[in-house]
Design a protein around this motif. Structure first.
Motif, PDB file in Angstrom:
ATOM      1  N   ILE A  94       0.706  -1.347   0.081  1.00  0.00           N
ATOM      2  CA  ILE A  94      -0.136  -0.069  -0.200  1.00  0.00           C
ATOM      3  C   ILE A  94       0.873   1.258   0.026  1.00  0.00           C
ATOM      4  CG2 ILE A  94      -1.634   1.323   1.279  1.00  0.00           C
ATOM      5  CD1 ILE A  94      -3.192  -1.300   1.926  1.00  0.00           C
ATOM      6  N   PRO A  95       1.840   1.506   0.844  1.00  0.00           N
ATOM      7  CA  PRO A  95       2.696   2.671   0.785  1.00  0.00           C
ATOM      8  C   PRO A  95       3.426   2.957  -0.436  1.00  0.00           C
ATOM      9  CG  PRO A  95       2.995   1.468   2.750  1.00  0.00           C
ATOM     10  CD  PRO A  95       2.222   0.452   2.098  1.00  0.00           C
ATOM     11  N   GLY A  96       3.819   1.870  -0.914  1.00  0.00           N
ATOM     12  CA  GLY A  96       4.577   2.018  -2.280  1.00  0.00           C
ATOM     13  C   GLY A  96       3.602   2.426  -3.290  1.00  0.00           C
ATOM     14  N   ASN A  97       2.362   1.709  -3.426  1.00  0.00           N
ATOM     15  CA  ASN A  97       1.509   2.048  -4.432  1.00  0.00           C
ATOM     16  C   ASN A  97       1.113   3.478  -4.429  1.00  0.00           C
ATOM     17  OD1 ASN A  97       1.881  -0.478  -5.586  1.00  0.00           O
ATOM     18  ND2 ASN A  97       0.146  -1.431  -4.509  1.00  0.00           N
ATOM     19  N   LEU A  98       0.937   3.724  -3.192  1.00  0.00           N
ATOM     20  CA  LEU A  98       0.418   5.378  -2.805  1.00  0.00           C
ATOM     21  C   LEU A  98       1.329   6.306  -3.447  1.00  0.00           C
ATOM     22  CD1 LEU A  98      -1.511   5.133   0.193  1.00  0.00           C
ATOM     23  CD2 LEU A  98      -2.409   5.224  -2.080  1.00  0.00           C
ATOM     24  N   SER A  99       2.757   5.958  -3.592  1.00  0.00           N
ATOM     25  CA  SER A  99       3.885   6.951  -3.752  1.00  0.00           C
ATOM     26  C   SER A  99       4.460   6.211  -5.159  1.00  0.00           C
ATOM     27  CB  SER A  99       4.819   7.036  -2.942  1.00  0.00           C
ATOM     28  OG  SER A  99       5.278   6.082  -2.200  1.00  0.00           O
ATOM     29  N   LEU A 100       3.834   6.030  -6.198  1.00  0.00           N
ATOM     30  CA  LEU A 100       4.413   5.237  -7.436  1.00  0.00           C
ATOM     31  C   LEU A 100       5.302   6.264  -8.047  1.00  0.00           C
ATOM     32  CD1 LEU A 100       1.752   3.036  -9.168  1.00  0.00           C
ATOM     33  CD2 LEU A 100       3.670   2.171  -7.976  1.00  0.00           C
ATOM     34  N   ALA A 101       5.115   7.532  -7.864  1.00  0.00           N
ATOM     35  CA  ALA A 101       5.984   8.391  -8.793  1.00  0.00           C
ATOM     36  C   ALA A 101       7.536   8.435  -7.994  1.00  0.00           C
ATOM     37  CB  ALA A 101       5.356   9.854  -8.515  1.00  0.00           C
ATOM     38  N   GLN A 102       7.490   8.367  -6.465  1.00  0.00           N
ATOM     39  CA  GLN A 102       8.776   8.220  -6.137  1.00  0.00           C
ATOM     40  C   GLN A 102       9.361   6.952  -6.380  1.00  0.00           C
ATOM     41  OE1 GLN A 102       6.053   9.478  -4.209  1.00  0.00           O
ATOM     42  NE2 GLN A 102       6.470  11.392  -3.996  1.00  0.00           N
ATOM     43  N   VAL A 103       8.617   5.977  -6.240  1.00  0.00           N
ATOM     44  CA  VAL A 103       9.245   4.421  -6.437  1.00  0.00           C
ATOM     45  C   VAL A 103       9.683   4.487  -7.985  1.00  0.00           C
ATOM     46  CG1 VAL A 103       8.635   2.250  -6.713  1.00  0.00           C
ATOM     47  CG2 VAL A 103       7.799   3.368  -4.593  1.00  0.00           C
ATOM     48  N   PHE A 104       9.181   4.960  -8.810  1.00  0.00           N
ATOM     49  CA  PHE A 104       9.738   5.054 -10.347  1.00  0.00           C
ATOM     50  C   PHE A 104      10.674   6.002 -10.623  1.00  0.00           C
ATOM     51  CE2 PHE A 104       5.361   3.202 -12.264  1.00  0.00           C
ATOM     52  CZ  PHE A 104       5.715   1.959 -12.105  1.00  0.00           C
ATOM     53  N   ASP A 105      10.880   7.010  -9.664  1.00  0.00           N
ATOM     54  CA  ASP A 105      11.993   7.962 -10.103  1.00  0.00           C
ATOM     55  C   ASP A 105      13.187   7.290  -9.536  1.00  0.00           C
ATOM     56  OD1 ASP A 105      12.716  10.592 -11.007  1.00  0.00           O
ATOM     57  OD2 ASP A 105      12.722  11.268  -8.871  1.00  0.00           O
ATOM     58  N   GLN A 106      13.057   6.669  -8.073  1.00  0.00           N
ATOM     59  CA  GLN A 106      14.117   5.970  -7.766  1.00  0.00           C
ATOM     60  C   GLN A 106      14.455   4.957  -8.466  1.00  0.00           C
ATOM     61  OE1 GLN A 106      13.176   4.178  -3.672  1.00  0.00           O
ATOM     62  NE2 GLN A 106      15.487   3.863  -3.363  1.00  0.00           N
ATOM     63  N   LEU A 107      13.800   3.935  -9.273  1.00  0.00           N
ATOM     64  CA  LEU A 107      14.082   3.087 -10.194  1.00  0.00           C
ATOM     65  C   LEU A 107      14.714   3.641 -11.308  1.00  0.00           C
ATOM     66  CD1 LEU A 107      13.606  -0.179 -11.054  1.00  0.00           C
ATOM     67  CD2 LEU A 107      11.569   0.712 -12.291  1.00  0.00           C
ATOM     68  N   TYR A 108      14.215   4.776 -11.865  1.00  0.00           N
ATOM     69  CA  TYR A 108      14.819   5.091 -12.975  1.00  0.00           C
ATOM     70  C   TYR A 108      16.489   5.772 -12.654  1.00  0.00           C
ATOM     71  CZ  TYR A 108      10.924   5.520 -15.994  1.00  0.00           C
ATOM     72  OH  TYR A 108       9.778   5.279 -16.733  1.00  0.00           O
ATOM     73  N   LYS A 109      16.512   6.251 -11.523  1.00  0.00           N
ATOM     74  CA  LYS A 109      18.187   6.710 -11.194  1.00  0.00           C
ATOM     75  C   LYS A 109      18.720   5.685 -11.077  1.00  0.00           C
ATOM     76  CE  LYS A 109      16.537  11.057  -9.043  1.00  0.00           C
ATOM     77  NZ  LYS A 109      16.232  11.763  -7.909  1.00  0.00           N
ATOM     78  N   GLN A 110      18.407   4.235 -10.280  1.00  0.00           N
ATOM     79  CA  GLN A 110      19.302   3.193 -10.156  1.00  0.00           C
ATOM     80  C   GLN A 110      19.738   2.631 -11.589  1.00  0.00           C
ATOM     81  OE1 GLN A 110      17.049   0.596  -7.660  1.00  0.00           O
ATOM     82  NE2 GLN A 110      17.600   1.875  -5.845  1.00  0.00           N
TER      83      GLN A 110
END
Length: 192
Positions: A94-110
């Motif tokens: 739930i927390p990760g799905n509510l902040s998908l923009a931050q999760v994807f941004d971190q994935l893109y940077k990695q």
């Protein structure tokens, strides 16, 4: 040498098949045929008590288990453990799905892709992911409990629910990733 007389049969071992059939017929009780005058009536006497539900069941010795129920115990345990793991997974997402923009941004940077471009669909798909995972879990639990009550194997139902949940989540995240220009550029330049 004198020949001893043949002993009388005790258990039918010397009897002919016809003699055995007669003995069996004599030992069976004769069925009572009800005539209209002696037929039981279907009227209930108000003084009669209603028999208890367990009165017809024979008593089992202490410590003896019902073999089918004992055989189903591992299946129930595995099913309940898998359902618990599935619920824990759905709630932890739930927390990760509510902040998908931050999760994807971190994935893109990695991955060295750049930065994720947030769209209006990002938050919406995050909420849809949460609802879809919880609905799949509820339906899986309902189906598994019905099969447990019916005494049928149910360990595979949470596994199937997990496969469905991962497939739905992957499809929704793929929609977000494919709509992002930075990700499509990364795919086209890396040749994946």
């Amino acid at each position: 040498m004198t020949e001893e007389p043949r002993p009388q049969p005790e258990y039918g071992q010397y009897a002919t098949p016809q003699e055995q059939a007669k003995a069996v017929a004599k030992s069976l009780p004769t069925p009572a045929i009800a005539t209209p005058a002696t037929a039981p009536t279907h009227q209930r006497n108000p003084q009669q008590t209603i028999p208890q539900r367990n009165a017809a069941r024979p008593a089992r010795p202490l410590g003896q288990r019902n073999p089918p129920a004992a055989a189903r115990r591992p299946d129930r345990l595995v099913t309940l453990m898998l359902l618990a793991v599935g619920l824990g997974y759905a709630l932890s997402q739930i927390p990760g799905n509510l902040s998908l923009a931050q999760v994807f941004d971190q994935l893109y940077k990695q991955m060295g892709i750049g930065s994720y471009e947030v769209t209006s669909a990002t938050a919406f798909i995050g909420v849809v992911l949460i609802i879809a995972q919880l609905i799949v879990w509820v339906l899986t639990a309902f189906w598994a409990f019905r099969r447990i009550r019916a005494g049928r194997p149910s360990w595979w139902i949470p596994v199937l629910g997990a496969v469905v949940s991962v497939a739905v989540s992957s499809a929704l995240m793929a929609v977000l990733l494919m709509a992002d220009p930075a990700f499509t550029t990364y795919l086209s330049t890396k040749g994946v």
